[in-house]
Design an enzyme around this catalytic site. Structure first.
Site, short mmCIF file in Angstrom:
data_model
loop_
_atom_site.label_atom_id
_atom_site.label_comp_id
_atom_site.label_asym_id
_atom_site.label_seq_id
_atom_site.Cartn_x
_atom_site.Cartn_y
_atom_site.Cartn_z
N LYS A 1 4.95 -28.61 -1.29
CA LYS A 1 3.55 -29.18 -0.98
C LYS A 1 2.64 -28.31 -0.65
CE LYS A 1 2.64 -33.05 -1.33
NZ LYS A 1 2.87 -33.96 -0.50
N HIS B 1 -18.72 -43.88 -11.33
CA HIS B 1 -17.52 -44.84 -11.25
C HIS B 1 -16.02 -43.99 -11.32
CE1 HIS B 1 -20.03 -48.35 -12.03
NE2 HIS B 1 -20.61 -47.48 -13.10
N GLU C 1 -8.64 -34.23 4.89
CA GLU C 1 -8.05 -35.67 4.99
C GLU C 1 -8.39 -36.06 6.49
OE1 GLU C 1 -4.51 -35.65 1.66
OE2 GLU C 1 -4.05 -35.55 4.13
N SER D 1 4.45 -29.77 3.76
CA SER D 1 5.27 -31.02 4.16
C SER D 1 6.62 -30.58 4.70
CB SER D 1 5.75 -31.58 2.69
OG SER D 1 6.59 -32.62 2.77
#
Length: 458
Positions: free
Chosen positions: A282, A155, A289, A276
């Site tokens: 970043k 979970h 992704e 970024s």
């Protein structure tokens, strides 16, 4: 005039030519189409359907076309619709009327079916090689990180301590199943439809077993109507690819989480990260992704081909021309994902100290305390209740189970003795798992040995 145009009184509209043509995408099959045609020409000569001399002229012509295509000397024409008619037209232009005999005893229906199977057979072999590379990386990481302690989750909540090596070997099992599915799919791909004709067979005394032998197929499609209308093998492949992409996506999701500041379990290599355009600090896990995103694309390809096929009466229908874009797209994206994922995985940095630190929170040794009480003679449900109260006590007092004194343990149950202080250590919790397939070091070593044996035999 079209090569099939004898029955027609006028030419098709230019709009229809463009709409009907598939050469834009099926030109990918040029090599497979020529290989199939060479085998067909050999068979025609062997069976005296054409002369041996004619067969050889056709074969020489096809081989010269293949050489010219690969040198970039050939431009395919949309007015000839597809790769089959383009190559046949090129052949006739080169060798004259003898080239018109190539299409004897076959149809574009069985021709395209064999082309796709030849293509997919080749691609499955390449994908299996890429999977083997990934399995090797996972096995190596399993061996390196057999002692790298980390939280295991259910979970997405910290559950029990495990090792990173154990976690890697869980994914090894997933991709091992993917490899088995592809091997199984390959068996059904490797059945030859050529010689089926349009749907009913042919009046010529052909030798389909000879064709199968020439093209390396293990068997021949037993029903000609099924041979030209079947795309189950392509659907099965894209289904297998979808499951594989699901495994990649799950893995990427974990890597994305682990690379965040909240986890900081790993750091992606600069070569497999991006920045970024506005935030200079970043470092984004864009490769992971994008693999996760491409999973949806592959799922879409599966729904695409299932929807194309779901309402088609036997045998061939023009709808089936649309089978190739989702198949080609799946193959290319799956290969790209496997290659880049493997490199990303090999180059990531594991933050061992951060992983171990995370096991100190979340009462991850609670189950081991309950098991301790069971071994002292208490029923498991009673042990579960006692440890639950201990956890509540720890939460209220800002402690971990490891922080409790022996006196505090015995206040919850007289069954506790001094040995509990050793048993609750995270390393002890991991080492205590004696069941087959557990996270204990000896168990992981067995998994590694099994993996090495498996990889050496494929």
């Amino acid at each position: 005039m079209k090569l099939w145009g004898g029955r027609f009184a006028k030419n098709t509209a230019s709009l229809v030519d463009s709409f009907n043509a598939s050469i834009e995408f099926d030109q990918k099959l040029y090599k497979h189409d020529i290989i199939g045609s060479i085998a067909h020409a050999k068979m025609l000569g062997k069976c005296n359907i054409i002369t041996i001399e004619e067969s050889q002229i056709i074969i020489d012509g096809l081989q010269s076309i293949l050489e010219d295509i690969e040198k970039g000397f050939v431009t395919f024409q949309i007015e000839y619709e597809d790769i089959h008619m383009n190559i046949e037209k090129l052949l006739i232009d080169r060798i004259g009327d003898v080239g018109k005999k190539l299409h004897t005893a076959r149809s574009r229906n069985d021709q395209v079916a064999v082309d796709i199977r030849l293509y997919l057979r080749e691609e499955i072999e390449e994908i299996c090689g890429l999977l083997k590379n990934l399995l090797t990386t996972l096995k190596d990481l399993g061996k390196i990180h057999g002692d790298t302690v980390m939280p295991g989750y259910t979970h997405l909540q910290r559950a029990q301590p495990v090792t990173l090596g154990y976690h890697m070997m869980a994914y090894f099992q997933m991709f091992k199943r993917d490899l088995a599915r592809l091997h199984d799919c390959y068996e059904r791909v490797n059945i030859m439809p050529l010689g089926a004709g349009a749907l009913a067979g042919t009046t010529y005394a052909t030798d389909r077993q000879f064709l199968a032998q020439q093209l390396g197929f293990t068997d021949v499609c037993q029903n000609s109507m099924d041979a030209v209308s079947d795309r189950d093998f392509a659907i099965e492949f894209i289904s297998d690819a979808s499951i594989m992409m699901m495994h990649l996506s799950r893995f990427c999701e974990e890597l994305i989480l682990w690379s965040s500041a909240e986890f900081h379990f790993i750091e992606m290599d600069d070569a497999y990260s991006t920045g970024s355009s506005i935030m200079p600090q970043k470092k984004n896990p864009d490769v992971a992704e994008l693999i996760r995103g491409k999973t949806g694309r592959i799922y879409g390809n599966l729904m695409n081909i299932l929807t194309i096929m779901k309402g088609l009466p036997l045998a061939y229908n023009k709808d089936m021309q649309e089978d190739k874009p989702p198949l080609f797209d799946t193959v290319e994206n799956l290969k790209d994902c496997l290659v880049i994922f493997n490199e990303m995985l090999k180059t990531m940095t594991v933050q061992k100290d951060q992983m171990k630190k995370a096991t100190k929170e979340g009462f991850m040794n609670a189950t081991d305390v309950a098991d301790y009480l069971v071994k002292k003679g208490l029923p498991f449900r009673s042990s579960h209740e006692i440890v639950g109260k201990m956890v509540l006590h720890c939460i209220q007092h800002g402690k971990a189970i490891d922080d409790l004194s022996l006196e505090e343990f015995t206040s919850f149950s007289p069954a506790f003795t001094e040995d509990i202080l050793e048993i609750i250590k995270i390393e002890s919790c991991i080492a205590s798992k004696v069941s087959y397939g557990s996270t204990a070091k000896g168990s992981i070593e067995t998994m590694i040995q099994q993996a090495e044996d498996f990889l050496s035999n494929i």
